[in-house]
Design an enzyme around this catalytic site. Structure first.
Site, short mmCIF file in Angstrom:
data_model
loop_
_atom_site.label_atom_id
_atom_site.label_comp_id
_atom_site.label_asym_id
_atom_site.label_seq_id
_atom_site.Cartn_x
_atom_site.Cartn_y
_atom_site.Cartn_z
N ASN A 71 0.83 -1.21 0.00
CA ASN A 71 0.00 0.00 0.00
C ASN A 71 0.86 1.26 0.00
OD1 ASN A 71 -2.30 -1.56 0.12
ND2 ASN A 71 -2.34 -1.58 2.37
N VAL A 73 9.54 -1.63 -2.91
CA VAL A 73 10.86 -1.84 -2.32
C VAL A 73 11.82 -2.20 -3.45
CG1 VAL A 73 12.25 -3.20 -0.72
CG2 VAL A 73 9.89 -2.65 -0.13
N ASP A 114 3.20 -6.43 14.39
CA ASP A 114 2.96 -7.01 13.07
C ASP A 114 3.94 -8.17 12.82
OD1 ASP A 114 1.76 -7.40 10.64
OD2 ASP A 114 2.64 -5.65 9.66
#
Length: 635
Positions: A381, A385, A494
């Site tokens: 989102n 990378v 996360d």
């Protein structure tokens, strides 16, 4: 003191005596009455990680070697394999299966007697520490983390190369030169040295007897075992020397005094130890040398002892312990003969660990020093990378660059990136992806360490050949990184296999700190204001029900990560909605054990999934439990 590492799987057994000799075992059985089936367990003096079972029958003692198999199981030659020495003993209490009789009664250690340590066990900790210091130039926490995470590999490395540090090992010298060395100075019977004969692992034991030097060839068989012709087999040279210092067993006499290597000035450097009286046969009586292993000091890293000059060898009159390592640095051992360890990579230490690489006061980097490749490594989102190269003061660093979407212009996304950078700049651990800095240019960029093999879940999906012990190694490293976060008062929020990146197949790093929060010293949890786009299947009940996040909720996520790893990257709760997962957990149900997953690892997952946060373990306990199991299966 009980030995660690190789004998760990038996130290808890009351009938385990450690590194005692066959004769000592027989004496204990006599003390116990020598009734048929009386038995004890001891550490093998021939095989690394092996054991010996001593059993009384017919007023005699019978001895059986228990070898550790490559898969970590234990077996008496030709017999069934067992998960542990205790399981093997239990089996033979019901089935003789090749033994002279059933095991009927264990002979337990007398009160106050601890398992005896062998010479390597006594030296091992210091040898490992100095080896890591000198090979990788590590200090402080980086050194401690290296030793903890790679201890089984380092133990094997040290065990099989420890002879190079011993005073009796003279390397590759000729037969004639070895005789000259042995005949210099005192003519004590049993004086000895070992030399390398060739590059194929063949050695020679040179032994003085009645003024003559005898030579015994030491050969290595196809399995790597060492022995003199028709003699007992050993895993290492130091085990062979230890054995023949207790009994001749085929030699003309026992080993007594080692011919130590002498420096160019003819002086022995004892590292500050007081000199002992001159050598005397009584000092080196059979078995006595083992009992006198003492502490010793190494040179500082980088110190190199000058090599002996030919023809300038003379014997010191100082008594010398044959099991005490020489005071010389380890040779760098990074060749193809062993698998790369995490410490061999360029991301084990911080790029700023080098004092010449000055960490910028600001986290902002000069865009002109950053080069990007076109190919994307991944996307999300936030943007993409890419792989890149950052020119530091001394080196060009391979980096991963998280690039914010150009068109986004969403202040919230920028704030998230800066928040992630703020967390990452405070973290420095070998098992966490470090931030190099951020760039404000054509887009906002977060520049991080590179982990070439990518996410753990994807790697395992594509590499089903990865063995259990390798997975245990990786999840243990993750637990070390999480223990560091817990100690630093950070909550990840996360933690999942997708956010663990692999540098190599044996080196994992925790990444993606976008949801991470730093807790104040007086806080033990973070309370979210609203329910966001959360990875519910990885979240503990208190996160979903009360928006409360802590290191203990990260432990729950770690349990899910373990399940992902042992199921080779499968998605947890496959096909279920978040609400269905929540309902399942409230009923006390948990995911099943992945196929082929060790029971101990599934038990740990369930411990991580303890519903009540107060009863759930922290990462200190989780890491220690994983560490002990990892050491046990890898050794």
């Amino acid at each position: 003191m009980a030995s660690s590492g190789m004998a760990d799987s038996a130290n808890h057994l009351p009938f385990f005596f450690g590194n005692i000799t066959r004769e000592e075992a027989e004496d204990y059985l006599v003390q116990g009455g020598m009734s048929d089936g009386l038995y004890l367990l001891r550490q093998s003096r021939n095989y690394l990680g092996g054991f010996a079972l001593s059993v009384a029958h017919g007023r005699k003692a019978h001895h059986y070697t228990i070898e550790r198999e490559l898969n970590g199981t234990y077996a008496i030659a030709g017999g069934r394999t067992h998960a542990s020495p205790a399981d093997l003993c239990h089996y033979h209490s019901q089935e003789s299966d090749g033994l002279v009789c059933l095991l009927k009664k264990p002979f337990n250690r007398p009160q106050g007697v601890q398992p005896k340590t062998g010479p390597f066990e006594d030296l091992k900790e210091n040898l490992i520490r100095e080896y890591v210091k000198q090979t990788w130039n590590l200090q402080g926490q980086a050194l401690e983390q290296a030793i903890i995470s790679q201890k089984p590999q380092l133990e094997k490395l040290i065990a099989t190369t420890a002879h190079e540090k011993m005073p009796w090992f003279h390397g590759k010298i000729s037969r004639e030169e070895s005789e000259q060395i042995v005949l210099i100075g005192s003519k004590t019977n049993g004086k000895f040295l070992i030399r390398a004969r060739d590059n194929n692992g063949s050695y020679a034991l040179c032994l003085l007897h009645e003024g003559k030097v005898l030579h015994y060839r030491i050969d290595k068989d196809k399995t790597g075992k060492l022995s003199i012709p028709e003699g007992k087999k050993f895993d290492t040279l130091w085990q062979l020397v230890e054995h023949y210092s207790y009994k001749a067993d085929g030699l003309l006499r026992v080993l007594t005094v080692p011919c130590q290597k002498i420096g160019t000035q003819g002086n022995v450097n004892f590292g500050g130890r007081p000199q002992l009286p001159g050598s005397h046969p009584a000092t080196w009586s059979a078995g006595g040398i083992i009992s006198r292993i003492k502490s010793y000091s190494f040179p500082k890293p980088g110190h190199r002892k000058s090599s002996p000059a030919q023809g300038n060898r003379q014997e010191s009159t100082v008594s010398f312990n044959p099991y005490e390592p020489e005071l010389a640095p380890w040779a760098a051992d990074k060749g193809p003969q062993r698998e790369a360890l995490p410490m061999d990579t360029e991301v084990y230490e911080s790029p700023y660990a080098d004092p010449e690489e000055i960490r910028p006061k600001e986290v902002y980097l000069d865009r002109k020093l950053l080069t990007l490749e076109d190919k994307e490594l991944g996307s999300g989102n936030f943007g993409t990378v890419k792989k890149g190269y950052y020119q530091m003061k001394k080196v060009v660093k391979t980096v991963a660059v998280k690039i914010l979407k150009n068109e986004a212009n969403d202040p919230a996304l920028k704030d998230e990136l800066l928040a992630e950078a703020n967390v990452m700049q405070q973290l420095d651990n070998p098992y966490i992806v470090r931030m190099i800095g951020i760039c404000e240019a054509e887009s906002w960029m977060l520049v991080m360490e590179m982990a070439e093999l990518g996410p753990l879940n994807k790697y395992l999906q594509q590499n089903r050949h990865v063995k259990d012990k390798n997975i245990i190694e990786l999840v243990h490293q993750v637990s070390m990184g999480m223990k560091y976060l817990e100690e630093s008062n950070f909550v990840h929020r996360d933690l999942a296999a997708r956010n663990v990146l692999l540098v190599t197949q044996h080196y994992a790093k925790i990444s993606d700190f976008g949801l991470s929060k730093a807790l104040r010293a007086d806080e033990n949890y973070y309370k979210a204001q609203t329910h966001g786009k959360w990875p519910v299947k990885w979240y503990a009940p208190e996160c979903i029900n009360y928006y409360k996040f802590s290191s203990k909720s990260d432990v729950w996520s770690f349990g899910v990560l373990m399940w992902e790893a042992f199921s080779y990257g499968q998605k947890p709760y496959r096909g279920m909605k978040g609400s269905e997962v929540t309902a399942m957990l409230e009923k006390g149900e948990r995911m099943g054990c992945p196929a082929g997953c060790p029971r101990e690892m599934y038990d740990l997952m369930n411990l991580c999934w303890t519903y009540d946060v107060e009863n759930r373990p922290g990462f200190a306990a989780v890491e220690l439990r994983l560490r002990n199991y990892y050491y046990d299966v890898v050794n």
